[in-house]
Design a protein around this motif. Structure first.
Motif, PDB file in Angstrom:
ATOM      1  N   TYR A  69       0.872  -1.299  -0.017  1.00  0.00           N
ATOM      2  CA  TYR A  69       0.112   0.008   0.074  1.00  0.00           C
ATOM      3  C   TYR A  69       0.904   1.151  -0.006  1.00  0.00           C
ATOM      4  CZ  TYR A  69      -3.648   3.513   1.434  1.00  0.00           C
ATOM      5  OH  TYR A  69      -4.238   4.462   1.262  1.00  0.00           O
ATOM      6  N   ALA A  70       1.893   1.208   0.744  1.00  0.00           N
ATOM      7  CA  ALA A  70       2.711   2.314   0.921  1.00  0.00           C
ATOM      8  C   ALA A  70       3.354   2.655  -0.561  1.00  0.00           C
ATOM      9  CB  ALA A  70       3.862   2.207   1.826  1.00  0.00           C
ATOM     10  N   ASN A  71       4.038   1.589  -1.232  1.00  0.00           N
ATOM     11  CA  ASN A  71       4.522   1.733  -2.472  1.00  0.00           C
ATOM     12  C   ASN A  71       3.462   2.365  -3.508  1.00  0.00           C
ATOM     13  OD1 ASN A  71       6.978   0.889  -1.503  1.00  0.00           O
ATOM     14  ND2 ASN A  71       6.342  -1.343  -2.204  1.00  0.00           N
ATOM     15  N   TRP A  72       2.226   1.996  -3.362  1.00  0.00           N
ATOM     16  CA  TRP A  72       1.245   2.233  -4.396  1.00  0.00           C
ATOM     17  C   TRP A  72       0.859   3.553  -4.181  1.00  0.00           C
ATOM     18  CZ3 TRP A  72      -3.785   3.723  -3.452  1.00  0.00           C
ATOM     19  CH2 TRP A  72      -4.524   4.085  -4.535  1.00  0.00           C
ATOM     20  N   PHE A  73       0.762   3.960  -2.875  1.00  0.00           N
ATOM     21  CA  PHE A  73       0.104   5.197  -2.535  1.00  0.00           C
ATOM     22  C   PHE A  73       1.067   6.219  -2.772  1.00  0.00           C
ATOM     23  CE2 PHE A  73      -0.834   8.837   0.400  1.00  0.00           C
ATOM     24  CZ  PHE A  73      -1.992   9.143   0.265  1.00  0.00           C
ATOM     25  N   GLY A  74       2.480   6.100  -2.757  1.00  0.00           N
ATOM     26  CA  GLY A  74       3.734   6.596  -3.096  1.00  0.00           C
ATOM     27  C   GLY A  74       3.663   7.203  -4.612  1.00  0.00           C
ATOM     28  N   ASP A  75       3.410   5.878  -5.495  1.00  0.00           N
ATOM     29  CA  ASP A  75       3.391   6.413  -6.695  1.00  0.00           C
ATOM     30  C   ASP A  75       1.999   7.004  -7.193  1.00  0.00           C
ATOM     31  OD1 ASP A  75       5.740   4.875  -7.205  1.00  0.00           O
ATOM     32  OD2 ASP A  75       4.351   2.901  -7.510  1.00  0.00           O
ATOM     33  N   LEU A  76       0.772   6.787  -6.459  1.00  0.00           N
ATOM     34  CA  LEU A  76      -0.194   7.637  -6.526  1.00  0.00           C
ATOM     35  C   LEU A  76      -0.209   9.141  -6.386  1.00  0.00           C
ATOM     36  CD1 LEU A  76      -3.324   7.744  -7.192  1.00  0.00           C
ATOM     37  CD2 LEU A  76      -3.868   7.398  -4.661  1.00  0.00           C
ATOM     38  N   LEU A  77       0.777   9.350  -5.573  1.00  0.00           N
ATOM     39  CA  LEU A  77       1.026  11.067  -5.210  1.00  0.00           C
ATOM     40  C   LEU A  77       1.573  11.448  -6.373  1.00  0.00           C
ATOM     41  CD1 LEU A  77       2.006  10.891  -1.401  1.00  0.00           C
ATOM     42  CD2 LEU A  77       0.015  11.488  -2.455  1.00  0.00           C
ATOM     43  N   HIS A  78       2.497  10.729  -7.184  1.00  0.00           N
ATOM     44  CA  HIS A  78       2.971  11.319  -8.384  1.00  0.00           C
ATOM     45  C   HIS A  78       2.231  11.117  -9.668  1.00  0.00           C
ATOM     46  CE1 HIS A  78       6.385  10.521  -5.610  1.00  0.00           C
ATOM     47  NE2 HIS A  78       7.053  11.755  -6.208  1.00  0.00           N
ATOM     48  N   GLY A  79       0.905  10.694  -9.475  1.00  0.00           N
ATOM     49  CA  GLY A  79       0.239  10.553 -10.511  1.00  0.00           C
ATOM     50  C   GLY A  79       0.029   9.257 -11.395  1.00  0.00           C
ATOM     51  N   ASP A  80       0.555   8.118 -10.660  1.00  0.00           N
ATOM     52  CA  ASP A  80       0.866   6.899 -11.195  1.00  0.00           C
ATOM     53  C   ASP A  80      -0.045   5.783 -10.492  1.00  0.00           C
ATOM     54  OD1 ASP A  80       1.409   4.660 -12.595  1.00  0.00           O
ATOM     55  OD2 ASP A  80       3.345   4.370 -11.773  1.00  0.00           O
ATOM     56  N   LEU A  81      -0.991   5.582 -11.199  1.00  0.00           N
ATOM     57  CA  LEU A  81      -1.938   4.443 -10.411  1.00  0.00           C
ATOM     58  C   LEU A  81      -1.310   3.123 -10.432  1.00  0.00           C
ATOM     59  CD1 LEU A  81      -5.368   5.935 -11.945  1.00  0.00           C
ATOM     60  CD2 LEU A  81      -4.663   5.862  -9.468  1.00  0.00           C
ATOM     61  N   GLY A  82      -0.341   2.841 -10.995  1.00  0.00           N
ATOM     62  CA  GLY A  82       0.137   1.518 -11.260  1.00  0.00           C
ATOM     63  C   GLY A  82      -0.085   0.861 -12.458  1.00  0.00           C
ATOM     64  N   THR A  83       0.313  -0.281 -12.579  1.00  0.00           N
ATOM     65  CA  THR A  83       0.117  -1.421 -13.712  1.00  0.00           C
ATOM     66  C   THR A  83      -0.986  -2.483 -13.480  1.00  0.00           C
ATOM     67  OG1 THR A  83       2.487  -0.679 -14.559  1.00  0.00           O
ATOM     68  CG2 THR A  83       1.409  -2.785 -15.548  1.00  0.00           C
ATOM     69  N   SER A  84      -1.714  -2.567 -14.451  1.00  0.00           N
ATOM     70  CA  SER A  84      -2.698  -3.692 -14.207  1.00  0.00           C
ATOM     71  C   SER A  84      -1.915  -4.942 -14.525  1.00  0.00           C
ATOM     72  CB  SER A  84      -3.978  -3.671 -15.203  1.00  0.00           C
ATOM     73  OG  SER A  84      -4.517  -4.601 -15.157  1.00  0.00           O
TER      74      SER A  84
END
Length: 327
Positions: A69-84
């Protein structure tokens, strides 16, 4: 106004955080094994332990929840929702592609259900106690208790199998390239899912508008208008519709969450490639990044609808604005 904006921004941020956290927790406690669910039972059994470990690391199965969650949330703050991992594409791209179909479906159903519900509600209220009123109420009570997926299956059998008027599913014809798909093809595939969602959404608007119409017809100003020689419909047209339209529109915006929830079932029944179907695919495959992205999008969508409804409530009843000002 400033307090109202700041309060809603704070609510929105807290909602996004809560939705994302709940999504990650639900996926983590789910019995679904992402590796087994995506490679298949047979392939999983015949797979070596080293390959299983490699895929488990790729899917983040053994990574602690808080770290994921921390890794995902950190990427989210930079506008990255991750990879499906299920679609092998950025989550933002998957949502953007699927959202077009879902928004077209929901917008069509939202408009049709609102207009039809308002018209039926006024018709029933103006003919209170008559056969028209009883038919409209019976229709609304029946459809309010009918499951959306069941109605979709019935429509598929009647309009696709028996009559052959509409295709069995999907958003475009099978075997046709995207460049060759016309607007008429897209509308033809959209029609039956939108009709299913519209029919179910009529009940609340119609029943609410019926009660408001009865209240308006019993008001002093309408009685005075009728005493001057206006007919029932003339009094409604000149003095009542403006008092009926805004409350109905307010309720319509508040029903966006119901429209969104119903669209998930409709998309599954009709194999319509929208956000609802993508969410089910992500949930069954343990694709937490995609599921979290769709959850955030849907939460923001519903929050926006409820915010518009709250603003309209204040327009309809100034006492609400005064209450918020003193809060």
């Amino acid at each position: 106004m400033g307090n109202f904006i700041l309060r809603n921004i704070a609510k929105f941020v807290l909602l996004m955080i809560a939705v994302s956290m709940v999504t990650f927790v639900l996926v983590s406690i789910s019995p679904v094994d992402p590796v087994q669910a995506n490679v298949g039972q047979t392939a999983y059994i015949n797979m070596s332990e080293a390959k299983r470990a490699q895929l488990a690391e790729y899917w983040g199965v053994n990574t602690p929840l808080w770290e994921r969650y921390a890794n995902w949330f950190g990427d989210l703050l930079h506008g990255d929702l991750g990879t499906s991992l299920r679609f092998n594409a950025p989550v933002a791209d998957v949502i953007a592609t699927r959202a077009v179909n879902s928004l077209a479906l929901m917008a069509t159903a939202w408009v049709v259900s609102g207009v039809l519900g308002f018209a039926l509600g006024v018709l029933a209220g103006a003919n209170r106690g008559k056969i028209v009123d009883r038919v409209v109420k019976g229709y609304c009570f029946l459809l309010a208790s009918v499951p959306t997926f069941w109605l979709g299956l019935v429509f598929l059998i009647v309009f696709s199998v028996w009559l052959g008027w509409f295709p069995f599913g999907f958003s475009v014809p099978i075997g046709v390239s995207a460049a060759d798909v016309t607007l008429a093809d897209a509308l033809h595939h959209l029609a039956l899912p939108a009709l299913t969602l519209s029919v179910v959404g009529v009940a609340n608007i119609a029943l609410h508008t019926r009660e408001k119409t009865i209240d308006v017809l019993e008001s002093d100003y309408v009685r005075f208008a009728r005493a001057r020689g206006l007919s029932t419909w003339g009094a409604l047209r000149h003095h009542g519709l403006r008092n009926l339209a805004l409350p109905a529109l307010t309720l319509q915006f508040a029903s966006i969450s119901e429209i969104f929830g119903g669209s998930v079932l409709v998309e599954q029944v009709f194999s319509y490639p929208g956000l609802g179907q993508a969410a089910v695919t992500a949930g069954l495959g343990g694709d937490v990044a995609l599921l979290a992205g769709i959850a955030l999008f849907s939460a923001a969508f519903v929050f926006g609808g409820n915010l518009v409804a709250n603003v309209l409530y204040g327009v309809v009843d100034p006492r609400i604005r005064k209450g918020e000002a003193h809060a």
